[in-house]
Design a protein around this motif. Sequence first.
Motif, PDB file in Angstrom:
ATOM      1  N   ILE A  93      10.107   6.167  -5.666  1.00  0.00           N
ATOM      2  CA  ILE A  93       9.113   6.881  -5.938  1.00  0.00           C
ATOM      3  C   ILE A  93       8.142   7.319  -4.972  1.00  0.00           C
ATOM      4  O   ILE A  93       7.463   6.798  -4.368  1.00  0.00           O
ATOM      5  CB  ILE A  93       8.340   6.255  -7.158  1.00  0.00           C
ATOM      6  N   ASN A  94       8.047   8.660  -4.914  1.00  0.00           N
ATOM      7  CA  ASN A  94       6.989   9.393  -4.164  1.00  0.00           C
ATOM      8  C   ASN A  94       6.362  10.518  -5.131  1.00  0.00           C
ATOM      9  O   ASN A  94       6.848  10.644  -6.088  1.00  0.00           O
ATOM     10  CB  ASN A  94       7.972  10.167  -3.024  1.00  0.00           C
ATOM     11  N   THR A 112      23.005  11.682  -8.141  1.00  0.00           N
ATOM     12  CA  THR A 112      23.301  12.216  -7.008  1.00  0.00           C
ATOM     13  C   THR A 112      23.498  11.506  -5.850  1.00  0.00           C
ATOM     14  O   THR A 112      23.748  12.104  -4.678  1.00  0.00           O
ATOM     15  CB  THR A 112      22.278  13.465  -6.788  1.00  0.00           C
ATOM     16  N   GLY A 113      22.921  10.196  -5.930  1.00  0.00           N
ATOM     17  CA  GLY A 113      22.819   9.324  -4.686  1.00  0.00           C
ATOM     18  C   GLY A 113      21.661   9.530  -3.642  1.00  0.00           C
ATOM     19  O   GLY A 113      21.449   8.928  -2.542  1.00  0.00           O
ATOM     20  N   ALA A 114      20.457  10.218  -4.219  1.00  0.00           N
ATOM     21  CA  ALA A 114      19.110  10.312  -3.678  1.00  0.00           C
ATOM     22  C   ALA A 114      18.796   9.051  -3.394  1.00  0.00           C
ATOM     23  O   ALA A 114      18.689   8.113  -4.394  1.00  0.00           O
ATOM     24  CB  ALA A 114      18.425  11.263  -4.494  1.00  0.00           C
ATOM     25  N   ASP A 115      17.962   8.923  -2.274  1.00  0.00           N
ATOM     26  CA  ASP A 115      17.335   7.592  -1.962  1.00  0.00           C
ATOM     27  C   ASP A 115      15.803   7.398  -3.194  1.00  0.00           C
ATOM     28  O   ASP A 115      15.429   6.473  -3.519  1.00  0.00           O
ATOM     29  CB  ASP A 115      16.786   7.540  -0.789  1.00  0.00           C
ATOM     30  N   ARG A 116      15.167   8.749  -3.265  1.00  0.00           N
ATOM     31  CA  ARG A 116      13.785   8.827  -3.845  1.00  0.00           C
ATOM     32  C   ARG A 116      13.791   9.888  -4.590  1.00  0.00           C
ATOM     33  O   ARG A 116      14.458  10.900  -4.429  1.00  0.00           O
ATOM     34  CB  ARG A 116      13.007   8.785  -2.836  1.00  0.00           C
ATOM     35  N   LEU A 118       4.845   2.943  -6.376  1.00  0.00           N
ATOM     36  CA  LEU A 118       4.655   4.129  -5.611  1.00  0.00           C
ATOM     37  C   LEU A 118       4.573   4.045  -4.446  1.00  0.00           C
ATOM     38  O   LEU A 118       3.912   3.275  -3.723  1.00  0.00           O
ATOM     39  CB  LEU A 118       3.276   4.756  -6.244  1.00  0.00           C
ATOM     40  N   LEU A 119       5.604   4.748  -3.677  1.00  0.00           N
ATOM     41  CA  LEU A 119       5.930   4.603  -2.089  1.00  0.00           C
ATOM     42  C   LEU A 119       4.935   5.350  -1.186  1.00  0.00           C
ATOM     43  O   LEU A 119       4.780   5.021  -0.140  1.00  0.00           O
ATOM     44  CB  LEU A 119       7.386   4.602  -1.907  1.00  0.00           C
ATOM     45  N   MET A 156       0.901  -1.106   0.064  1.00  0.00           N
ATOM     46  CA  MET A 156       0.144   0.059  -0.018  1.00  0.00           C
ATOM     47  C   MET A 156       0.911   1.325  -0.014  1.00  0.00           C
ATOM     48  O   MET A 156       1.754   1.484   0.703  1.00  0.00           O
ATOM     49  CB  MET A 156      -0.862  -0.030   1.226  1.00  0.00           C
ATOM     50  N   THR A 157       0.686   2.339  -0.734  1.00  0.00           N
ATOM     51  CA  THR A 157       1.222   3.688  -0.879  1.00  0.00           C
ATOM     52  C   THR A 157       0.804   4.375   0.348  1.00  0.00           C
ATOM     53  O   THR A 157      -0.169   4.280   0.704  1.00  0.00           O
ATOM     54  CB  THR A 157       0.660   4.239  -2.191  1.00  0.00           C
ATOM     55  N   LYS A 158       2.059   4.958   0.965  1.00  0.00           N
ATOM     56  CA  LYS A 158       1.683   5.724   2.062  1.00  0.00           C
ATOM     57  C   LYS A 158       1.087   6.989   2.014  1.00  0.00           C
ATOM     58  O   LYS A 158       1.658   7.516   0.871  1.00  0.00           O
ATOM     59  CB  LYS A 158       2.933   5.641   3.241  1.00  0.00           C
TER      60      LYS A 158
END
Length: 237
Positions: A186-187, A145-149, A207-208, A1-3
């Motif tokens: 992905i947000n 860039t090293g971003a998580d999302r 989709l997180l 489920m997407t938060k």
Amino acid sequence: MTKLSVNVNKIATLRNSRGGNVPNLLTVAQDIERFGAEGITVHPRPDERHIRYQDTRDLAKRVTTEFNVEGNPNPKFIALVLETKPTQVTLVPDAVDAITSNAGWDTVQHADFLTKVIATFKSAGIRTSIFVDPVISMVEGAKATGADRIELYTESYAKEYTMSKEKAIAPFVSAAHRANELGIGINAGHDLSLENIQYFKANIPGLLEVSIGHALICESLYLGLENVVQMYLNKLK
């Protein structure tokens, strides 16, 4: 489920318009969590016209779900994030005088700057996200860039949804597939609403999290805050 992360900027705007502490931002945020939301989002701006920097400090001590702090990473913002250590920081390239966010980062042009800022936050154990338009090269740049999302900037989707939802969603689907290939989370956020959220969720693989504020608060004027939070959660299942 997407938060579901609820942006409480509009609660702060209402409070600030009258002075005092009504509505109580901390109480509303805790109620939103109690109603089932999995996160609270704030976006402090330099003029503190809605969320104040002290609000961010106070919420950091009270939020028990995920805490997401958005903003343009100027020195004052960076210091605030490092002090409060939210679950996630979302980098947004909004101008000082912007009414609201209106563009994603050019992750290629600003690669060096973003890489340094992200390294600073990640070294403090803070998950990082970059606000981007649904453009494959920008997704690839964010990964570099090293971003998580990434957080997909969804205003164009919301505007075009009533005319052609298939056309509106297409660039976001492409961007999401590329993000999944690259292994970056992905947000999404901006102008998502009860009308358009379910179709977006159904078509964006991986989709997180969605961050929703303006529409959710407006809908709550008619339907009630607890009810609206539950309605979003049902559409995100």
